[in-house]
Design a protein around this motif. Structure first.
Motif, short mmCIF file in Angstrom:
data_model
loop_
_atom_site.label_atom_id
_atom_site.label_comp_id
_atom_site.label_asym_id
_atom_site.label_seq_id
_atom_site.Cartn_x
_atom_site.Cartn_y
_atom_site.Cartn_z
N ASP A 78 0.82 -1.22 0.00
CA ASP A 78 0.00 0.00 0.00
C ASP A 78 0.85 1.27 0.00
N LYS A 79 2.13 1.14 0.32
CA LYS A 79 3.02 2.31 0.41
C LYS A 79 3.46 2.84 -0.95
N ALA A 80 3.37 2.00 -1.98
CA ALA A 80 3.87 2.39 -3.30
C ALA A 80 3.24 3.70 -3.77
N GLY A 81 4.09 4.64 -4.12
CA GLY A 81 3.63 5.92 -4.65
C GLY A 81 3.16 6.91 -3.60
N LEU A 82 3.26 6.56 -2.32
CA LEU A 82 2.80 7.45 -1.26
C LEU A 82 3.97 8.10 -0.53
#
Length: 157
Positions: A78-82
């Motif tokens: 879920d961390k991808a791109g955040l």
């Protein structure tokens, strides 16, 4: 047009905080917003009277626990791109959530609510309710057992 650049997720590492985090992650992705994770370390004597007669764990134990949990609170996938910023402070949850949100110019607070009974609410109060009433920005409250707007993506999509 609504422009959300900074979203605050105050967490006590509960199931309700996890549900709120799911909403905040999805909103951050949709708006390209930065996520701020905040944990307020309360004085253990406030909620654990037994420590009055036993030695308290060192302050560093609470801080290390908070840091480890915050660093792993959002799943790697879920961390991808955040852009995620983690913080912990010692204090009073609702007071320090409000202070942090003002200082960091937060656009939206996403907080879980336990949905306690009326009697428990009268005795314990509600951090979420106090934040809703006093915050200078919008607050989204999330109940883990309530209606969910996040649906899994099917193979057809």
């Amino acid at each position: 047009m609504i422009d959300i650049k900074k979203i605050l997720i105050p967490t006590d590492f509960s199931e309700t905080s996890q549900a709120a985090t799911q909403y905040a992650v999805e909103l951050a992705k949709k708006f390209g917003a930065q996520l701020h994770l905040l944990h307020v370390i309360e004085d253990p004597v406030v909620y654990m009277p037994m420590f009055e007669s036993y030695a308290l764990p060192p302050k560093e134990d609470f801080e290390n626990f908070a840091k480890t949990r915050l660093d792993n609170w959002i799943l790697d996938e879920d961390k991808a791109g955040l852009e995620i910023s983690t913080h912990w402070v010692h204090g009073n949850p609702f007071v320090d959530i409000l202070k942090y949100s003002k200082r960091e110019e937060i656009d939206l607070i996403v907080v879980g609510t336990h949905g306690r009974s009326f009697t428990a609410h009268l005795l314990l109060g509600s951090v979420a309710e106090k934040v809703v009433r006093k915050a200078s920005c919008p607050v989204l409250t999330v109940r883990p057992k309530g209606h969910q707007f996040i649906h899994p993506i099917s193979d057809d999509e």
